[in-house]
Structure formats: structure tokens, C-alpha cells
Design an enzyme around this catalytic site. Sequence first.
Site, PDB file in Angstrom:
ATOM      1  N   SER A  25       0.834  -1.206   0.000  1.00  6.32           N
ATOM      2  CA  SER A  25       0.000   0.000   0.000  1.00  6.32           C
ATOM      3  C   SER A  25       0.869   1.255   0.000  1.00  6.32           C
ATOM      4  O   SER A  25       1.817   1.355   0.771  1.00  6.32           O
ATOM      5  CB  SER A  25      -0.878   0.036   1.256  1.00  6.32           C
ATOM      6  OG  SER A  25      -1.609  -1.145   1.353  1.00  6.32           O
ATOM      7  N   HIS A  55      -4.513  -1.631  -4.745  1.00  2.00           N
ATOM      8  CA  HIS A  55      -3.588  -2.635  -5.293  1.00  2.00           C
ATOM      9  C   HIS A  55      -3.970  -2.913  -6.740  1.00  2.00           C
ATOM     10  O   HIS A  55      -5.057  -3.399  -7.017  1.00  2.00           O
ATOM     11  CB  HIS A  55      -3.671  -3.949  -4.500  1.00  2.00           C
ATOM     12  CG  HIS A  55      -3.153  -3.867  -3.115  1.00  2.00           C
ATOM     13  ND1 HIS A  55      -1.880  -4.264  -2.766  1.00  2.00           N
ATOM     14  CD2 HIS A  55      -3.723  -3.427  -1.986  1.00  2.00           C
ATOM     15  CE1 HIS A  55      -1.701  -4.071  -1.476  1.00  2.00           C
ATOM     16  NE2 HIS A  55      -2.809  -3.565  -0.970  1.00  2.00           N
ATOM     17  N   HIS A  77      -3.870 -11.487  -1.194  1.00  2.00           N
ATOM     18  CA  HIS A  77      -4.013 -11.656   0.257  1.00  2.00           C
ATOM     19  C   HIS A  77      -4.843 -12.897   0.553  1.00  2.00           C
ATOM     20  O   HIS A  77      -5.769 -13.236  -0.192  1.00  2.00           O
ATOM     21  CB  HIS A  77      -4.708 -10.436   0.873  1.00  2.00           C
ATOM     22  CG  HIS A  77      -3.967  -9.150   0.689  1.00  2.00           C
ATOM     23  ND1 HIS A  77      -4.108  -8.362  -0.427  1.00  2.00           N
ATOM     24  CD2 HIS A  77      -3.063  -8.520   1.484  1.00  2.00           C
ATOM     25  CE1 HIS A  77      -3.319  -7.299  -0.320  1.00  2.00           C
ATOM     26  NE2 HIS A  77      -2.676  -7.371   0.822  1.00  2.00           N
ATOM     27  N   TYR A  79      -7.019 -13.180   2.860  1.00  2.00           N
ATOM     28  CA  TYR A  79      -8.413 -12.824   3.181  1.00  2.00           C
ATOM     29  C   TYR A  79      -9.280 -12.627   1.940  1.00  2.00           C
ATOM     30  O   TYR A  79     -10.495 -12.568   2.034  1.00  2.00           O
ATOM     31  CB  TYR A  79      -8.477 -11.569   4.074  1.00  2.00           C
ATOM     32  CG  TYR A  79      -7.886 -10.314   3.466  1.00  2.00           C
ATOM     33  CD1 TYR A  79      -8.535  -9.623   2.450  1.00  2.00           C
ATOM     34  CD2 TYR A  79      -6.670  -9.821   3.910  1.00  2.00           C
ATOM     35  CE1 TYR A  79      -7.985  -8.487   1.878  1.00  2.00           C
ATOM     36  CE2 TYR A  79      -6.110  -8.682   3.347  1.00  2.00           C
ATOM     37  CZ  TYR A  79      -6.770  -8.021   2.340  1.00  2.00           C
ATOM     38  OH  TYR A  79      -6.220  -6.913   1.776  1.00  2.00           O
ATOM     39  N   GLU A  80      -8.646 -12.501   0.773  1.00  2.00           N
ATOM     40  CA  GLU A  80      -9.437 -12.378  -0.457  1.00  2.00           C
ATOM     41  C   GLU A  80     -10.045 -13.724  -0.846  1.00  2.00           C
ATOM     42  O   GLU A  80     -10.871 -13.793  -1.754  1.00  2.00           O
ATOM     43  CB  GLU A  80      -8.557 -11.883  -1.613  1.00  2.00           C
ATOM     44  CG  GLU A  80      -8.078 -10.459  -1.455  1.00  2.00           C
ATOM     45  CD  GLU A  80      -7.083 -10.074  -2.549  1.00  2.00           C
ATOM     46  OE1 GLU A  80      -7.525  -9.609  -3.607  1.00  2.00           O
ATOM     47  OE2 GLU A  80      -5.876 -10.269  -2.347  1.00  2.00           O
ATOM     48  N   ALA A 107       1.948  -2.349   4.412  1.00  2.00           N
ATOM     49  CA  ALA A 107       1.440  -1.410   5.411  1.00  2.00           C
ATOM     50  C   ALA A 107       1.139  -2.234   6.657  1.00  2.00           C
ATOM     51  O   ALA A 107       0.669  -3.373   6.546  1.00  2.00           O
ATOM     52  CB  ALA A 107       0.175  -0.738   4.900  1.00  2.00           C
ATOM     53  N   MET A 205      -1.491  -8.244   7.368  1.00  2.00           N
ATOM     54  CA  MET A 205      -2.236  -9.373   6.789  1.00  2.00           C
ATOM     55  C   MET A 205      -1.541  -9.930   5.546  1.00  2.00           C
ATOM     56  O   MET A 205      -2.189 -10.550   4.706  1.00  2.00           O
ATOM     57  CB  MET A 205      -3.648  -8.911   6.401  1.00  2.00           C
ATOM     58  CG  MET A 205      -4.431  -8.272   7.534  1.00  2.00           C
ATOM     59  SD  MET A 205      -5.983  -7.599   6.942  1.00  2.00           S
ATOM     60  CE  MET A 205      -6.533  -6.689   8.419  1.00  2.00           C
ATOM     61  N   SER A 206      -0.235  -9.692   5.429  1.00  2.00           N
ATOM     62  CA  SER A 206       0.464 -10.170   4.212  1.00  2.00           C
ATOM     63  C   SER A 206       1.880 -10.599   4.584  1.00  2.00           C
ATOM     64  O   SER A 206       2.142 -10.959   5.725  1.00  2.00           O
ATOM     65  CB  SER A 206       0.505  -9.039   3.178  1.00  2.00           C
ATOM     66  OG  SER A 206       1.343  -7.984   3.616  1.00  2.00           O
ATOM     67  N   ASN A 229      -0.789   3.036  11.257  1.00  2.00           N
ATOM     68  CA  ASN A 229      -1.815   3.316  12.281  1.00  2.00           C
ATOM     69  C   ASN A 229      -1.437   2.728  13.636  1.00  2.00           C
ATOM     70  O   ASN A 229      -0.697   1.743  13.706  1.00  2.00           O
ATOM     71  CB  ASN A 229      -3.156   2.704  11.836  1.00  2.00           C
ATOM     72  CG  ASN A 229      -3.044   1.219  11.511  1.00  2.00           C
ATOM     73  OD1 ASN A 229      -2.656   0.862  10.399  1.00  2.00           O
ATOM     74  ND2 ASN A 229      -3.341   0.388  12.487  1.00  2.00           N
ATOM     75  N   HIS A 241      -9.751   1.053   6.541  1.00  2.00           N
ATOM     76  CA  HIS A 241      -8.805   0.849   5.434  1.00  2.00           C
ATOM     77  C   HIS A 241      -8.409   2.196   4.831  1.00  2.00           C
ATOM     78  O   HIS A 241      -7.269   2.402   4.429  1.00  2.00           O
ATOM     79  CB  HIS A 241      -9.435  -0.061   4.370  1.00  2.00           C
ATOM     80  CG  HIS A 241      -8.531  -0.349   3.208  1.00  2.00           C
ATOM     81  ND1 HIS A 241      -7.297  -0.959   3.348  1.00  2.00           N
ATOM     82  CD2 HIS A 241      -8.657  -0.094   1.884  1.00  2.00           C
ATOM     83  CE1 HIS A 241      -6.714  -1.071   2.156  1.00  2.00           C
ATOM     84  NE2 HIS A 241      -7.523  -0.553   1.256  1.00  2.00           N
TER      85      HIS A 241
HETATM   86  N1  HPA Z   1      -3.740  -4.510  11.346  1.00  2.00           N
HETATM   87  C1  HPA Z   1      -3.629  -5.395  10.344  1.00  2.00           C
HETATM   88  N2  HPA Z   1      -3.242  -5.066   9.129  1.00  2.00           N
HETATM   89  C2  HPA Z   1      -2.920  -3.791   8.898  1.00  2.00           C
HETATM   90  C3  HPA Z   1      -3.010  -2.819   9.899  1.00  2.00           C
HETATM   91  C4  HPA Z   1      -3.438  -3.207  11.191  1.00  2.00           C
HETATM   92  O1  HPA Z   1      -3.522  -2.393  12.123  1.00  2.00           O
HETATM   93  N3  HPA Z   1      -2.610  -1.642   9.341  1.00  2.00           N
HETATM   94  C5  HPA Z   1      -2.298  -1.913   8.040  1.00  2.00           C
HETATM   95  N4  HPA Z   1      -2.487  -3.208   7.776  1.00  2.00           N
END
Ligand code: HPA
Length: 266
Positions: A25, A55, A77, A79-80, A107, A205-206, A229, A241
Site C-alpha cells: 500500500s 492494489h 491476500h 483474506y481475499e 502497510a 495481513m500479508s 496506524n 482501510h
Molecule cells: N492490522 C492489520 N493489518 C494492517 C493494519 C493493522 O492495524 N494496518 C495496516 N495493515
Amino acid sequence: MQNTIKFINEKTNNFKPEIGVILGSGLGDFVQDFKSISIPYSDIPNFEVSTVQGHKGQLIFAQINGKNVVFMQGRYHFYEGHSMDKIVYPIKVMKKLGVKTLVITNAAGAVNKEFKPADLMIITDHINFMGTNPLIGENDESFGTRFPDMSEIYKKNLIKIVKDCAQELGVELKEGVYAAFSGPSYETPAEINMIRKLGADAVGMSTVPEAIVANYCDMAVLGISCITNATAGIKTTPLSHQEVVETANIAKNKFQSLLLKVLEKI
Ligand code: HPA
């Protein structure tokens, strides 16, 4: 696999990349200023189509400072709903194309309380909380051994190069352990507390499936997270997101200049 390689070789006129880069990202437009050949994933035999906002989904082949590089603009990913096999397929393709070093970017949320949004973190190691492993299934010995060592996935010599580059650029760097959950839900405060106690500094998540397979294939891995974050338990507002994408964009310029210098020095 053979039809994928044949297709790519035809499209790129047998371009031989030595470095692979997964653009996470915020880094999606990294390659736009370079002369390059792009192939949408949807055109490549055996590639899935990526669906996440921010993406794009193409392989980009470019020569950067004399180095032949293949970029994944967009990744798959878990989760997709893609199988682990599909998620790591491009890494195996890179191996077959001749890639020796894989740079993985992403990210991530801050688990370490010292980290702030827009910080960059070198990944020193990871924790796999995805509940599965990309190497499950029949082993293809042409890629690697059944029980591969994972004691130094993220190579110390590459970490040193990133630190030197950051110092030259005056970019502050954090370092730490990346923990991966499957997502797509963000973590609960209890989950963040748990992984902090277990030694994680960032969460995402990657990356983990890609890093495991690259290391298994004997590629040297470098991982850099853009901390986008604060996470649950510390953060006082709900996470979205959109916030992740916006912060990744704020860090974009420093992330891009660091990556460019690192590609020069690898
Ligand atoms: N958690 C999981 N995946 C993420 C986060 C998060 O806080 N920030 C960016 N990808």
C-alpha cells in the site's frame, strides 16, 4: 509453471530480473517514472486477479540504476479467499525467472507503543498467526527442501544496507518483528496485547507467506513495513482501510526514495 514462464519470457523478450519487489500500500506508483514493461495479472497464465482497493495487479519489468527488477504492483491476500498456493505462486515464478533477492513491502499497524503512523520499520523477523503455512502440501524439491530452516529469513546484510541508505537520506528507521493474521477484520485489543507480549512490533495481513516461500526457495529476503496506524487498545478511534491508505500516502515519498537507494545498493 512452464506456461507462465514461457508467456512472461515472450512478453519481456527474455528479461532476466535479479531483484523482485512486492509493492505494498502506498508504493503502487513507484515504477511510473521508469521505462518498463507491464503485464496485468489477468493476462498471465495461472495468476489470480487481485481485488483490493489501492492494489493494481500487474507485473512490471524495469531496469533501475542498471539492475534488472521485477515488481509486483499489487499482491494476493489470504483474506481475499485465494489459496496459499495462489498467493505465493508469483514468488515461485520470480525464482524461476532468476530473482535472487526479494524486497517485500507492506502497510502495518503499530504494536510497539513507540511507533507512530508514517514510521518505516525494517522487518527483522516474523510471527505467523495466519493459521496455515504456504508450504503445506506436496513438496517440489526443485524449489526447496521439505523442512526448510527459517532462522534468518530477513538477511542481516540487507538490513545493514537499508540502515546505511536511510542514514544517507536522513530517514529515521524503526526495526522489529512483524506478526501476520489472516484478516480481513482488524485485531481486537486482546489480540494486540497478546502479540505485543509475544514480541511483535507490527501487525499486518500479508508478507509472511511470501517471505516463507522466498526463503524456502533460497532467495534473500528484505522486508520493510510502513506503519500506518496505531492498533486496538491504544487507538481511541475506530480503524479503517481508508486511514491505512491515507497514511501510506503520507509516507510515500520517503518510502520511495529509500527503496530507490536500496535497489541501487543491493
Ligand atoms: N492490522 C492489520 N493489518 C494492517 C493494519 C493493522 O492495524 N494496518 C495496516 N495493515
